[in-house]
Write a protein that holds these residues in place. Structure first.
Motif, PDB file in Angstrom:
ATOM      1  N   TYR A 221       0.846  -1.202   0.000  1.00 55.20           N
ATOM      2  CA  TYR A 221       0.000   0.000   0.000  1.00 55.20           C
ATOM      3  C   TYR A 221       0.876   1.244   0.000  1.00 55.20           C
ATOM      4  O   TYR A 221       0.626   2.194  -0.754  1.00 55.20           O
ATOM      5  N   ARG A 222       1.905   1.248   0.839  1.00 52.19           N
ATOM      6  CA  ARG A 222       2.762   2.428   0.918  1.00 52.19           C
ATOM      7  C   ARG A 222       3.537   2.657  -0.375  1.00 52.19           C
ATOM      8  O   ARG A 222       3.665   3.784  -0.854  1.00 52.19           O
ATOM      9  N   SER A 223       4.076   1.573  -0.959  1.00 56.89           N
ATOM     10  CA  SER A 223       4.839   1.708  -2.207  1.00 56.89           C
ATOM     11  C   SER A 223       3.962   2.221  -3.341  1.00 56.89           C
ATOM     12  O   SER A 223       4.363   3.120  -4.095  1.00 56.89           O
ATOM     13  N   GLY A 224       2.752   1.651  -3.453  1.00 53.33           N
ATOM     14  CA  GLY A 224       1.849   2.114  -4.502  1.00 53.33           C
ATOM     15  C   GLY A 224       1.431   3.556  -4.304  1.00 53.33           C
ATOM     16  O   GLY A 224       1.380   4.345  -5.258  1.00 53.33           O
ATOM     17  N   PHE A 225       1.138   3.922  -3.060  1.00 53.88           N
ATOM     18  CA  PHE A 225       0.734   5.287  -2.773  1.00 53.88           C
ATOM     19  C   PHE A 225       1.874   6.267  -3.043  1.00 53.88           C
ATOM     20  O   PHE A 225       1.651   7.376  -3.539  1.00 53.88           O
ATOM     21  N   SER A 226       3.113   5.858  -2.736  1.00 53.76           N
ATOM     22  CA  SER A 226       4.273   6.716  -2.981  1.00 53.76           C
ATOM     23  C   SER A 226       4.452   7.004  -4.467  1.00 53.76           C
ATOM     24  O   SER A 226       4.813   8.113  -4.865  1.00 53.76           O
TER      25      SER A 226
ATOM     26  N   LEU B 158       2.001   6.897  -6.805  1.00 57.80           N
ATOM     27  CA  LEU B 158       0.865   7.686  -7.308  1.00 57.80           C
ATOM     28  C   LEU B 158       0.910   9.136  -6.861  1.00 57.80           C
ATOM     29  O   LEU B 158       0.493  10.037  -7.598  1.00 57.80           O
ATOM     30  N   ARG B 159       1.413   9.394  -5.668  1.00 60.09           N
ATOM     31  CA  ARG B 159       1.418  10.771  -5.181  1.00 60.09           C
ATOM     32  C   ARG B 159       2.587  11.592  -5.729  1.00 60.09           C
ATOM     33  O   ARG B 159       2.593  12.809  -5.620  1.00 60.09           O
ATOM     34  N   ASP B 160       3.573  10.906  -6.310  1.00 62.18           N
ATOM     35  CA  ASP B 160       4.708  11.618  -6.911  1.00 62.18           C
ATOM     36  C   ASP B 160       4.330  12.037  -8.329  1.00 62.18           C
ATOM     37  O   ASP B 160       4.870  11.541  -9.322  1.00 62.18           O
ATOM     38  N   THR B 161       3.398  12.958  -8.416  1.00 61.07           N
ATOM     39  CA  THR B 161       2.858  13.357  -9.723  1.00 61.07           C
ATOM     40  C   THR B 161       3.903  14.043 -10.591  1.00 61.07           C
ATOM     41  O   THR B 161       3.858  13.932 -11.816  1.00 61.07           O
TER      42      THR B 161
ATOM     43  N   ALA C   2       5.166  -1.965  -7.423  1.00 55.27           N
ATOM     44  CA  ALA C   2       4.541  -0.644  -7.564  1.00 55.27           C
ATOM     45  C   ALA C   2       5.049   0.087  -8.799  1.00 55.27           C
ATOM     46  O   ALA C   2       4.330   0.911  -9.388  1.00 55.27           O
TER      47      ALA C   2
END
Length: 351
Positions: free
Chosen positions: A52-57, A59-62, A146
């Motif tokens: 979850y953290r790797s995927g979120f990291s 996606l949020r690094d736009t 991720a």
């Protein structure tokens, strides 16, 4: 010594006595929790949280995502327009090899952004792993998965732009394109693993970038395109056989060229072959020199490349497509396994 003064104080003696009796003694019948393993959470729980953290990291690094996709679109349009709708003539045959080399060179350089990301994350990873929050290799696996959020769409967009703009083969109901796309996704995955390798084995980002760019340039030089296999000195031939670019590059060329036929429309690219030295035309003797190159009685024209296999033979791409696929996947697995090991056993952070 101020430390000695504190150790002789009543406060220190009282605190030490409480600790010696047990931290939880004042709370009644409470025992210190005992963990059966070094890590408080099971491997499955570690994987879920880290995934979850790797995927979120990612996606949020736009900013990084925009840069990655912009570079893919720009280079796809440039390469596509440079080799726009290649014909099945002599230049079209050689341009296909040049196109595939350019695609390979660019694809491997796209992985370089991972170097700065891994080096910058060393401090936080060190703190978390030394605190036994999770296993280092588990974080590597989740980060690797991720990354598919970015590199799979990147490879797909790049493949569509390059393949259809340049007019590459669509024989066998698109099977060649499907093979091209599958291998290009694998190449992007290999490129990331290659960049990660230098991030793990280098003490800092500057050295990692220097090693990566140098080795990548050497691979480009000895992959069999800029210097053909027959022209590589024997003492450098190991760089040809151990080249991570050569095998996917050869796959792309075989996938594109193997069943194509080429011609010389209007004798463009054809080689003049002298039929005879001279002949008699009535009372005159005609000498078949260069002035008679358009005379069919003196010269005939032959196409040097009539089959895609002619190009493959010239570049030494004759080991077979199964070998190229197998070695490419073997390299991905080997480098990924080493990186997983390095993430746990190579540490450049002291504290």
């Amino acid at each position: 010594d101020p430390a000695d003064v504190y150790r002789e104080s009543k406060e220190y003696q009282a605190a030490k006595a409480d600790l010696d009796k047990g931290v939880f003694a004042s709370a009644g019948n409470v025992t210190v929790p005992i963990f059966e393993h070094v890590y408080a959470q099971s491997p499955w729980m570690q994987f879920k949280v880290l995934m979850y953290r790797s995927g979120f990291s990612v996606l949020r690094d736009t900013g990084n995502m925009k840069a990655q996709f912009m570079s893919i679109v720009i280079m796809g349009l440039i390469i596509g327009s440079l080799y726009w709708q290649m014909d099945l003539n002599q230049s079209g045959a050689t341009n296909r090899v040049a196109l595939n080399f350019l695609v390979m060179a660019f694809s491997f350089y796209t992985g370089s952004y991972k170097i700065s990301m891994l080096v910058n994350a060393r401090a936080s990873t060190f703190r978390e792993t030394t605190a036994n929050m999770y296993k280092s290799w588990m974080l590597y696996v989740t980060d690797m998965l991720a990354d598919t959020i970015v590199f799979v769409p990147k490879a797909t967009i790049f493949a569509i732009l390059v393949y259809f703009m340049t007019g590459m083969t669509l024989e066998d109901n698109g099977l060649h394109f499907a093979s091209y796309l599958g291998m290009l996704i694998t190449v992007f995955w290999l490129a990331l693993a290659n960049a990660e390798f230098f991030a793990f084995v280098s003490p800092n980002q500057k050295l990692a970038q220097a090693y990566f760019s140098t080795v990548q340039t050497v691979f480009n030089l000895f992959c069999g395109f800029l210097i053909r296999k027959d022209n590589i000195p024997p003492w450098w031939i190991w760089l040809y056989y151990g080249n991570i670019i050569r095998y996917p590059l050869n796959f792309f060329n075989v996938n594109e060229l193997e069943n194509l036929t080429f011609s010389c429309p209007g004798n463009e690219g054809a080689i003049p072959v002298q039929v005879q030295a001279s002949y008699t035309d009535g009372s005159q003797t005609v000498i078949c020199d260069q002035s008679q190159r358009n005379n069919p009685l003196c010269f005939k024209y032959a196409c040097p490349i009539t089959q895609g296999q002619d190009i493959l033979d010239a570049y030494g791409m004759t080991e077979g497509i199964d070998l190229y696929v197998g070695v490419t996947f073997a390299m991905v697995i080997a480098i990924r396994l080493f990186n997983a090991y390095a993430s746990s056993n190579i540490n450049w952070v002291d504290k």
